[in-house]
Design a protein around this motif. Structure first.
Motif, short mmCIF file in Angstrom:
data_model
loop_
_atom_site.label_atom_id
_atom_site.label_comp_id
_atom_site.label_asym_id
_atom_site.label_seq_id
_atom_site.Cartn_x
_atom_site.Cartn_y
_atom_site.Cartn_z
N VAL A 287 -4.65 -37.23 -38.04
CA VAL A 287 -4.95 -36.40 -35.84
C VAL A 287 -3.59 -35.71 -36.47
O VAL A 287 -2.24 -36.14 -36.93
CB VAL A 287 -4.44 -38.29 -35.98
CG1 VAL A 287 -4.20 -37.93 -34.25
CG2 VAL A 287 -5.60 -39.79 -35.53
N CYS A 288 -3.82 -34.66 -35.44
CA CYS A 288 -3.28 -34.03 -34.90
C CYS A 288 -2.83 -34.08 -33.72
O CYS A 288 -3.44 -34.88 -33.01
CB CYS A 288 -3.77 -32.46 -35.50
SG CYS A 288 -4.58 -32.13 -36.71
N ASN A 289 -1.47 -33.25 -33.46
CA ASN A 289 -0.90 -33.17 -31.79
C ASN A 289 -2.24 -31.94 -31.27
O ASN A 289 -2.61 -31.34 -31.65
CB ASN A 289 0.38 -33.69 -31.92
CG ASN A 289 0.71 -31.50 -32.39
OD1 ASN A 289 0.48 -30.79 -31.78
ND2 ASN A 289 1.63 -31.58 -33.21
N ASP A 290 -1.60 -32.03 -29.99
CA ASP A 290 -2.28 -31.13 -28.45
C ASP A 290 -1.84 -30.12 -28.34
O ASP A 290 -1.75 -29.02 -27.81
CB ASP A 290 -2.97 -31.74 -27.59
CG ASP A 290 -1.87 -32.18 -26.92
OD1 ASP A 290 -0.39 -32.74 -27.26
OD2 ASP A 290 -2.21 -32.71 -25.52
N LEU B 296 -7.44 -32.02 -26.86
CA LEU B 296 -7.98 -33.83 -27.76
C LEU B 296 -10.01 -34.31 -27.27
O LEU B 296 -10.44 -34.26 -26.39
CB LEU B 296 -6.81 -34.38 -25.84
CG LEU B 296 -5.47 -34.69 -26.13
CD1 LEU B 296 -4.79 -35.30 -24.68
CD2 LEU B 296 -5.19 -35.57 -27.19
N GLY B 297 -9.17 -35.23 -29.01
CA GLY B 297 -11.07 -34.89 -29.27
C GLY B 297 -12.07 -34.93 -30.19
O GLY B 297 -12.57 -34.92 -30.47
N VAL C 293 -7.77 -34.05 -33.06
CA VAL C 293 -6.67 -34.32 -32.48
C VAL C 293 -7.40 -35.49 -31.13
O VAL C 293 -7.81 -35.82 -31.19
CB VAL C 293 -7.17 -32.53 -30.93
CG1 VAL C 293 -5.63 -32.47 -30.08
CG2 VAL C 293 -6.88 -31.81 -31.79
N GLY C 294 -5.60 -36.05 -31.94
CA GLY C 294 -5.46 -37.72 -31.47
C GLY C 294 -4.35 -37.76 -30.76
O GLY C 294 -3.99 -39.17 -30.38
N GLU D 30 -8.21 -42.77 -26.98
CA GLU D 30 -10.12 -42.36 -26.86
C GLU D 30 -10.07 -41.42 -27.67
O GLU D 30 -11.26 -40.78 -27.18
CB GLU D 30 -9.72 -42.32 -24.80
CG GLU D 30 -8.90 -41.31 -24.05
CD GLU D 30 -6.95 -41.74 -23.77
OE1 GLU D 30 -7.08 -40.87 -23.80
OE2 GLU D 30 -7.41 -42.99 -23.71
N ALA D 31 -9.18 -39.84 -27.61
CA ALA D 31 -9.20 -38.81 -28.14
C ALA D 31 -9.56 -39.38 -29.64
O ALA D 31 -10.89 -38.81 -29.95
CB ALA D 31 -8.17 -38.20 -27.72
N ILE D 32 -9.11 -39.55 -29.99
CA ILE D 32 -9.59 -40.83 -31.75
C ILE D 32 -10.32 -41.05 -31.71
O ILE D 32 -11.41 -40.78 -32.79
CB ILE D 32 -8.23 -41.30 -31.97
CG1 ILE D 32 -6.61 -41.23 -31.73
CG2 ILE D 32 -8.39 -42.49 -33.14
CD1 ILE D 32 -5.34 -42.37 -32.78
#
Length: 159
Positions: A25-28, A65-66, A83-84, A100-102
């Motif tokens: 998981v990465c950030n936005d 996100l997502g 991107v989560g 929800e993004a994950i």
């Protein structure tokens, strides 16, 4: 239905045959510099370079996100930049993780894993710096990946 396989070890060196997708998981906000990404960058420069370019050109692509970006790093190894998480700090809106993004990114990951006939390998995504709870992430993995017949291995780093 099979289940998630838990092992102690390093998710950047999956010891199975066939095509492997390493998911994280990465950030936005385009940050790359703490947590599991450091292990990825020690092995391959491509995932970080691709992520930074994807973020830089986000006005012209699907970054957000997502979203999920797939980077081939070896003949049989791909990295999925998912991107989560919103930002990188816990603040007034809570921890950075966005379940929800994950969930959305895992759906894209499942499609790619089936297309490549790949197994999926990951740390406990969303539960380190993103501040998420595994009890909320694990059912998403089971629903999006395991229920579709995709072999999933989760790595707990052995110290």
């Amino acid at each position: 239905m099979s289940e998630i396989n838990y092992v102690r070890g390093d998710a950047t060196v999956p010891s199975v045959r066939g095509v492997k997708l390493i998911a994280h998981v990465c950030n936005d906000i385009g940050g790359w510099g703490k947590g599991f990404v450091l292990a990825l960058s020690r092995r391959w420069p491509e995932p970080e370079a691709a992520f930074r370019a994807w973020h830089r050109d986000r006005a012209a692509n699907d970054f957000g996100l997502g979203a999920c970006q797939f980077v081939q790093v070896e003949r049989y190894v791909w990295v999925a930049n998912m991107v989560g998480q919103r930002g990188i700090r816990t603040g007034s809106k809570g921890v950075p993780v966005r379940y929800e993004a994950i969930d959305a990114a895992l759906g894209r990951l499942a499609d790619k894993a089936l297309e490549l006939d790949a197994s999926v390998h990951m740390p406990r995504i969303g539960c380190g710096l993103a501040g998420g709870k595994w009890s909320r992430v694990e059912p998403l993995i089971t629903e999006r990946l395991v229920s579709r017949g995709i072999a999933v291995t989760v790595y707990d780093h052995g110290d």
